[in-house]
Design a protein around this motif. Structure first.
Motif, PDB file in Angstrom:
ATOM      1  N   PHE A   1       4.211   0.211 -14.227  1.00  8.24           N
ATOM      2  CA  PHE A   1       3.130   0.721 -15.060  1.00  8.24           C
ATOM      3  C   PHE A   1       1.918   0.968 -14.165  1.00  8.24           C
ATOM      4  N   VAL A   2       1.077   1.925 -14.582  1.00 15.50           N
ATOM      5  CA  VAL A   2      -0.066   2.358 -13.779  1.00 15.50           C
ATOM      6  C   VAL A   2      -1.360   1.798 -14.357  1.00 15.50           C
ATOM      7  N   ASP A   3      -2.205   1.269 -13.486  1.00 13.01           N
ATOM      8  CA  ASP A   3      -3.568   0.874 -13.837  1.00 13.01           C
ATOM      9  C   ASP A   3      -4.510   1.845 -13.140  1.00 13.01           C
ATOM     10  N   GLY A   4      -5.572   2.242 -13.837  1.00 11.26           N
ATOM     11  CA  GLY A   4      -6.569   3.135 -13.236  1.00 11.26           C
ATOM     12  C   GLY A   4      -6.480   4.562 -13.736  1.00 11.26           C
ATOM     13  N   LYS A   5      -5.384   4.920 -14.357  1.00  3.48           N
ATOM     14  CA  LYS A   5      -5.214   6.248 -14.969  1.00  3.48           C
ATOM     15  C   LYS A   5      -4.511   6.061 -16.305  1.00  3.48           C
ATOM     16  N   ASN A   6      -4.856   6.924 -17.265  1.00  5.95           N
ATOM     17  CA  ASN A   6      -4.284   6.848 -18.600  1.00  5.95           C
ATOM     18  C   ASN A   6      -3.220   7.922 -18.762  1.00  5.95           C
ATOM     19  N   ILE A   7      -2.275   7.684 -19.632  1.00  7.17           N
ATOM     20  CA  ILE A   7      -1.183   8.633 -19.848  1.00  7.17           C
ATOM     21  C   ILE A   7      -1.686   9.993 -20.334  1.00  7.17           C
ATOM     22  N   ASP A   8      -2.815  10.030 -21.061  1.00 10.80           N
ATOM     23  CA  ASP A   8      -3.346  11.304 -21.565  1.00 10.80           C
ATOM     24  C   ASP A   8      -4.372  11.938 -20.625  1.00 10.80           C
TER      25      ASP A   8
ATOM     26  N   ALA B   1      -3.633   2.622  -9.201  1.00 10.14           N
ATOM     27  CA  ALA B   1      -3.804   3.986  -8.705  1.00 10.14           C
ATOM     28  C   ALA B   1      -5.204   4.235  -8.175  1.00 10.14           C
ATOM     29  N   LYS B   2      -5.265   4.792  -6.980  1.00  3.59           N
ATOM     30  CA  LYS B   2      -6.527   5.292  -6.431  1.00  3.59           C
ATOM     31  C   LYS B   2      -6.577   6.799  -6.622  1.00  3.59           C
ATOM     32  N   GLU B   3      -5.414   7.436  -6.471  1.00  2.18           N
ATOM     33  CA  GLU B   3      -5.344   8.888  -6.641  1.00  2.18           C
ATOM     34  C   GLU B   3      -3.949   9.278  -7.130  1.00  2.18           C
ATOM     35  N   ILE B   4      -3.920  10.170  -8.124  1.00  2.00           N
ATOM     36  CA  ILE B   4      -2.667  10.746  -8.615  1.00  2.00           C
ATOM     37  C   ILE B   4      -2.868  12.251  -8.690  1.00  2.00           C
ATOM     38  N   LYS B   5      -2.049  12.980  -7.972  1.00  2.00           N
ATOM     39  CA  LYS B   5      -2.116  14.447  -7.962  1.00  2.00           C
ATOM     40  C   LYS B   5      -0.764  14.967  -8.445  1.00  2.00           C
ATOM     41  N   LEU B   6      -0.767  15.591  -9.639  1.00  2.00           N
ATOM     42  CA  LEU B   6       0.479  16.166 -10.153  1.00  2.00           C
ATOM     43  C   LEU B   6       0.898  17.325  -9.269  1.00  2.00           C
ATOM     44  N   LEU B   7       2.205  17.426  -9.008  1.00  2.00           N
ATOM     45  CA  LEU B   7       2.739  18.512  -8.193  1.00  2.00           C
ATOM     46  C   LEU B   7       3.270  19.615  -9.094  1.00  2.00           C
TER      47      LEU B   7
ATOM     48  N   VAL C   1       0.844  -1.187   0.000  1.00  2.00           N
ATOM     49  CA  VAL C   1       0.000   0.000   0.000  1.00  2.00           C
ATOM     50  C   VAL C   1       0.887   1.248   0.000  1.00  2.00           C
ATOM     51  N   ILE C   2       0.560   2.173  -0.892  1.00  2.00           N
ATOM     52  CA  ILE C   2       1.260   3.452  -1.008  1.00  2.00           C
ATOM     53  C   ILE C   2       0.246   4.546  -0.674  1.00  2.00           C
ATOM     54  N   THR C   3       0.586   5.426   0.266  1.00  3.74           N
ATOM     55  CA  THR C   3      -0.332   6.485   0.665  1.00  3.74           C
ATOM     56  C   THR C   3       0.364   7.844   0.595  1.00  3.74           C
ATOM     57  N   LYS C   4      -0.128   8.689  -0.304  1.00  5.44           N
ATOM     58  CA  LYS C   4       0.362  10.066  -0.470  1.00  5.44           C
ATOM     59  C   LYS C   4       1.888  10.144  -0.523  1.00  5.44           C
ATOM     60  N   GLN C   5       2.464   9.301  -1.355  1.00  2.00           N
ATOM     61  CA  GLN C   5       3.919   9.288  -1.539  1.00  2.00           C
ATOM     62  C   GLN C   5       4.277  10.101  -2.774  1.00  2.00           C
ATOM     63  N   THR C   6       5.310  10.930  -2.666  1.00  4.97           N
ATOM     64  CA  THR C   6       5.785  11.708  -3.808  1.00  4.97           C
ATOM     65  C   THR C   6       6.698  10.825  -4.651  1.00  4.97           C
ATOM     66  N   VAL C   7       6.376  10.749  -5.952  1.00  2.71           N
ATOM     67  CA  VAL C   7       7.086   9.854  -6.872  1.00  2.71           C
ATOM     68  C   VAL C   7       7.351  10.567  -8.186  1.00  2.71           C
ATOM     69  N   ASP C   8       8.231   9.976  -8.991  1.00  3.17           N
ATOM     70  CA  ASP C   8       8.399  10.408 -10.374  1.00  3.17           C
ATOM     71  C   ASP C   8       7.285   9.770 -11.184  1.00  3.17           C
TER      72      ASP C   8
ATOM     73  N   THR D   1      -1.524   7.646  -4.346  1.00  2.00           N
ATOM     74  CA  THR D   1      -2.080   6.702  -3.388  1.00  2.00           C
ATOM     75  C   THR D   1      -2.597   5.509  -4.182  1.00  2.00           C
ATOM     76  N   GLY D   2      -2.294   4.323  -3.710  1.00  2.00           N
ATOM     77  CA  GLY D   2      -2.745   3.107  -4.385  1.00  2.00           C
ATOM     78  C   GLY D   2      -2.012   1.903  -3.830  1.00  2.00           C
ATOM     79  N   GLU D   3      -1.906   0.867  -4.666  1.00  4.76           N
ATOM     80  CA  GLU D   3      -1.252  -0.367  -4.245  1.00  4.76           C
ATOM     81  C   GLU D   3      -0.382  -0.902  -5.372  1.00  4.76           C
ATOM     82  N   ILE D   4       0.721  -1.522  -4.985  1.00  5.56           N
ATOM     83  CA  ILE D   4       1.536  -2.253  -5.947  1.00  5.56           C
ATOM     84  C   ILE D   4       1.083  -3.701  -5.884  1.00  5.56           C
ATOM     85  N   VAL D   5       0.539  -4.185  -7.001  1.00  5.24           N
ATOM     86  CA  VAL D   5       0.029  -5.554  -7.088  1.00  5.24           C
ATOM     87  C   VAL D   5       0.560  -6.176  -8.376  1.00  5.24           C
ATOM     88  N   ASN D   6       1.193  -7.331  -8.267  1.00  7.91           N
ATOM     89  CA  ASN D   6       1.731  -8.034  -9.443  1.00  7.91           C
ATOM     90  C   ASN D   6       2.591  -7.125 -10.310  1.00  7.91           C
ATOM     91  N   ASN D   7       3.465  -6.369  -9.673  1.00  8.27           N
ATOM     92  CA  ASN D   7       4.416  -5.485 -10.372  1.00  8.27           C
ATOM     93  C   ASN D   7       3.746  -4.362 -11.159  1.00  8.27           C
TER      94      ASN D   7
END
Length: 113
Positions: free
Chosen positions: A65-72, A103-109, A31-38, A93-99
């Motif tokens: 790779f991200v599931d739940g959000k699209n690159i565009d 994504a539950k939430e992605i907020k660009l900074l 589980v990843i919660t409000k972590q700042t990432v590239d 915020t989300g979970e890493i499952v099967n590599n």
């Protein structure tokens, strides 16, 4: 004596067969919660193997790779500052499952100059 060896052989064979067909234990999700990432295109920026430009995040030095959000979903990926041409920062915020990152939430900074 011959029957004893045969019984042992059959017993060992069936134990081995059961071990090979037993279901694999599921890997627990991280589980990843409000972590700042590239965040960027996995193929273009993180050099991941894929079939097309696909959104990815780098968490603790590893790309997913991200599931739940699209690159565009965040604008034109091939634009001047799009994910195929630049790495951005995001709070996720989300979970890493099967590599993959589910994504539950992605907020660009905002970009720091």
């Amino acid at each position: 004596m011959k029957n004893l060896f045969l019984a042992i052989f059959i017993g060992l064979f069936s134990l081995n067969a059961n071990a090979q067909t037993a279901p694999k234990k599921a890997v627990a999700a991280k589980v990843i919660t409000k972590q700042t990432v590239d965040i960027a295109c996995g193929e273009c920026q993180f050099k991941m193997k894929g079939k097309d430009c696909e959104l990815a995040v780098k968490i603790d030095g590893k790309s997913y790779f991200v599931d739940g959000k699209n690159i565009d979903d965040f604008g034109d990926a091939h634009g001047e500052h799009g994910f195929c041409n630049a790495v951005s920062k995001a709070e996720v915020t989300g979970e890493i499952v099967n590599n993959r990152f589910k994504a539950k939430e992605i907020k660009l900074l905002p970009v720091k100059h």
